[in-house]
Design a protein around this motif. Structure first.
Motif, PDB file in Angstrom:
ATOM      1  N   SER B 180       0.823  -1.219   0.000  1.00 56.92           N
ATOM      2  CA  SER B 180       0.000   0.000   0.000  1.00 56.92           C
ATOM      3  C   SER B 180       0.847   1.255   0.000  1.00 56.92           C
ATOM      4  O   SER B 180       0.368   2.345  -0.296  1.00 56.92           O
ATOM      5  CB  SER B 180      -0.927   0.008   1.215  1.00 56.92           C
ATOM      6  N   GLN B 181       2.115   1.083   0.336  1.00 56.24           N
ATOM      7  CA  GLN B 181       3.033   2.229   0.327  1.00 56.24           C
ATOM      8  C   GLN B 181       3.485   2.580  -1.090  1.00 56.24           C
ATOM      9  O   GLN B 181       4.067   3.627  -1.317  1.00 56.24           O
ATOM     10  CB  GLN B 181       4.292   1.908   1.159  1.00 56.24           C
ATOM     11  N   ARG B 186       0.074  -1.329  -4.974  1.00 56.46           N
ATOM     12  CA  ARG B 186      -1.158  -1.098  -4.222  1.00 56.46           C
ATOM     13  C   ARG B 186      -2.366  -1.735  -4.898  1.00 56.46           C
ATOM     14  O   ARG B 186      -3.177  -2.407  -4.266  1.00 56.46           O
ATOM     15  CB  ARG B 186      -1.361   0.411  -4.064  1.00 56.46           C
ATOM     16  N   ALA B 208      -7.727   2.556   5.927  1.00 55.69           N
ATOM     17  CA  ALA B 208      -6.437   2.639   5.239  1.00 55.69           C
ATOM     18  C   ALA B 208      -6.599   2.725   3.724  1.00 55.69           C
ATOM     19  O   ALA B 208      -5.819   3.393   3.041  1.00 55.69           O
ATOM     20  CB  ALA B 208      -5.585   1.424   5.605  1.00 55.69           C
ATOM     21  N   SER B 211      -6.808   6.272   2.295  1.00 55.19           N
ATOM     22  CA  SER B 211      -5.702   7.178   2.543  1.00 55.19           C
ATOM     23  C   SER B 211      -4.664   7.047   1.435  1.00 55.19           C
ATOM     24  O   SER B 211      -4.052   5.988   1.258  1.00 55.19           O
ATOM     25  CB  SER B 211      -5.059   6.854   3.906  1.00 55.19           C
ATOM     26  N   ASP B 213      -1.438   9.105  -0.012  1.00 56.50           N
ATOM     27  CA  ASP B 213      -0.473  10.209   0.061  1.00 56.50           C
ATOM     28  C   ASP B 213      -1.015  11.401   0.848  1.00 56.50           C
ATOM     29  O   ASP B 213      -0.927  12.558   0.429  1.00 56.50           O
ATOM     30  CB  ASP B 213      -0.067  10.662  -1.354  1.00 56.50           C
TER      31      ASP B 213
END
Lengths: 179, 315
Positions: B180-181, B186, B208, B211, B213
């Motif tokens: 997800s980072q 993602r 999460a 969300s 950036d």
């Protein structure tokens, strides 16, 4: 601008003068519970003062400052978790971070009565997330769903919210208050 | 006298601002200090017990089901919803580690741990039959656990249990958190989560997934409202039931039980509960947002449509 600088200087003096002693007498002392985590003295039964004490710009100012400090402490896994969770760092597995975050959330909930008195709008339940400070000083945001539920935060941290602390990643740094 | 008052006010405002700034500098998260407003004392009494009749009614009914083929749901979730003794189910789930039992087992421990820690005032009495039933059921579900089994140390030990290291659902969750980072990973990780069609797994990513950036996004829109994030999260938790056409939202659903026990808000479906809750907490704007996004969230879950959760074309 000059006025702002002057006011800031006054504020610094006031802050350091007042906050230095605020913890000592404006809230019950921080204690270690039988379960091993810290009790920040802001749980049920919070009793705000009715009149301003010496040096207070308004009633309860000392308590407000002390409570804000303790809220920050309660976000730290060194203060709000037990056992191995006290050593959870930014490098720990998601599950370990989740378990630590769940414990931190339960401690932050102790502040509900305190913050509701002060009209705060930035509590975890109102904004939908809270901050966890790991043992290495790194911090990360976790989501919550609703204040109606006294349990279990979702098991996924907010993406890209991990922020570095003052020590290298993965290195446990004792907390100044909670060891 | 007037000057003194002004000085005092200025000192307070500045010291508070400075306090926030110090925390912001050290943690880059000044927002984690609750914004305080001394003039708002007593302005917001904490909700204690409210009757369902006081809650705003949902504005519209949930969207009608779209007739598309639905794969059978994992039986673990059905068992979780209907179990009277969660310890029995917990022990059974440990034997199903590879199939997702680990995630379910951990959920049971955390739920029962929280339920056991909950303290009622000595003077507490149920405000309704439903509230009394919810409390009795929740306590009964966790009654078989001994105290040491519900410590957070025990939960941490479960996370390291070798029987659960290959847990399919935990693996999907780990992959999602890791990927997800990243922009590219993602979408793939989230697709896998949606395709698993597991209600408990979908609950774990609530919040999460919106969300991106530092922005709160859904279905190509950025939401700047302060209430948007908790409303989106609530809608997601609700939409799981309709999106997967699962039996969550009935007696045994932990969200319904918790709301009923804690606030005597005893709804019969998650939709009803969260639609009312968002309006009560965030006013008509929050309630309207919930109603506006709910149907689309159901579609996203039902059709495993990851595009709404990937901000490709942010408007």
């Amino acid at each position: 601008m000059k006025k702002f600088v002057k006011a800031t200087c006054v504020a610094i003096a006031v802050l350091f003068t007042l906050s230095a002693g605020a913890n000592e007498y404006s809230l019950p002392p921080v204690t270690v519970t039988g379960q091993g985590y810290y009790d920040f003295g802001v749980g049920g039964g919070y009793n705000p003062p009715q009149a301003a004490g010496g040096g207070e710009p308004f009633p309860g100012y000392f308590q407000l400052v002390a409570g804000a400090e303790r809220y920050i402490q309660a976000s730290n896994v060194r203060c709000s978790t037990t056992g191995d969770s006290r050593n959870v760092t930014s490098q720990s597995s998601v599950l370990e971070r989740w378990i630590a975050a769940e414990q931190v959330y339960r401690r932050l909930k102790q502040f509900d009565t305190f913050w509701s008195f002060w009209g705060a709008n930035n509590t975890p339940d109102k904004r939908g997330w809270f901050l966890v400070v790991y043992a290495d000083g790194y911090s990360e945001q976790w989501a919550v769903i609703s204040p109606m539920f006294s349990q279990v935060t979702p098991g996924s941290p907010m993406p890209n919210t991990m922020k570095p602390g003052s020590t290298p990643a993965g290195v446990v740094a004792p907390n100044t208050v909670c060891g | 006298m007037r000057l003194t008052k002004v000085k005092a006010a200025a000192a307070f405002v500045c010291s508070l601002a400075l306090f926030l700034a110090i925390y912001s500098a050290s943690k880059d998260d000044a927002e984690s200090i609750a914004r305080v407003n001394p003039t708002a004392q007593h302005s917001e009494p904490r909700a204690t017990v409210s009757s369902p009749a006081e809650l705003p009614a949902p504005v519209v009914a949930p969207p009608a089901a779209v007739p598309i083929p639905i794969k059978p749901l994992p039986s673990m979730h059905q068992q979780l919803m209907s179990a009277r003794d969660l310890r029995v189910l917990y022990l059974k789930l440990l034997q199903q580690g590879d199939e997702g039992g680990g995630l379910y087992a951990m959920n049971i421990l955390m739920r029962c741990s929280a339920a056991r820690q909950r303290q009622f005032p000595i003077t507490w009495v149920p405000q309704s039959v439903e509230q009394a039933q919810a409390k009795a059921l929740t306590e009964e579900q966790c009654a078989s656990f001994v105290g040491s089994e519900l410590s957070m140390d025990a939960v941490a030990a479960l996370a390291r249990d070798p029987r659960l290291q290959n847990d399919r659902l935990r693996s999907l969750l780990d992959t999602w958190v890791r990927e997800s980072q990243k922009t590219e990973g993602r979408s793939t990780a989230l697709s896998a989560v949606l395709q698993a069609r597991d209600p408990l797994l979908l609950e774990q990513v609530a919040g999460a997934i919106f969300s991106n950036d530092g922005k709160i996004t859904f279905d190509g829109k950025i939401y700047n409202e302060s209430y948007a994030f908790p409303v989106l999260s609530s809608a997601w938790i609700s939409a799981i039931c309709d999106g997967l056409q699962t039996q969550c939202g009935q007696l045994g659903d932990p969200y319904l039980m918790e709301a009923c026990i804690n606030q005597n808000t005893c709804a019969s479906t998650r939709y009803e509960l969260f639609a009312s809750d968002t309006e009560r907490r965030f006013g008509k704007e929050g309630g309207a947002l919930f109603q506006a996004i709910y149907p689309r969230m159901v579609e996203v879950i039902r059709n495993q449509d990851v595009s709404a959760l990937i901000p490709k074309t942010i408007n």
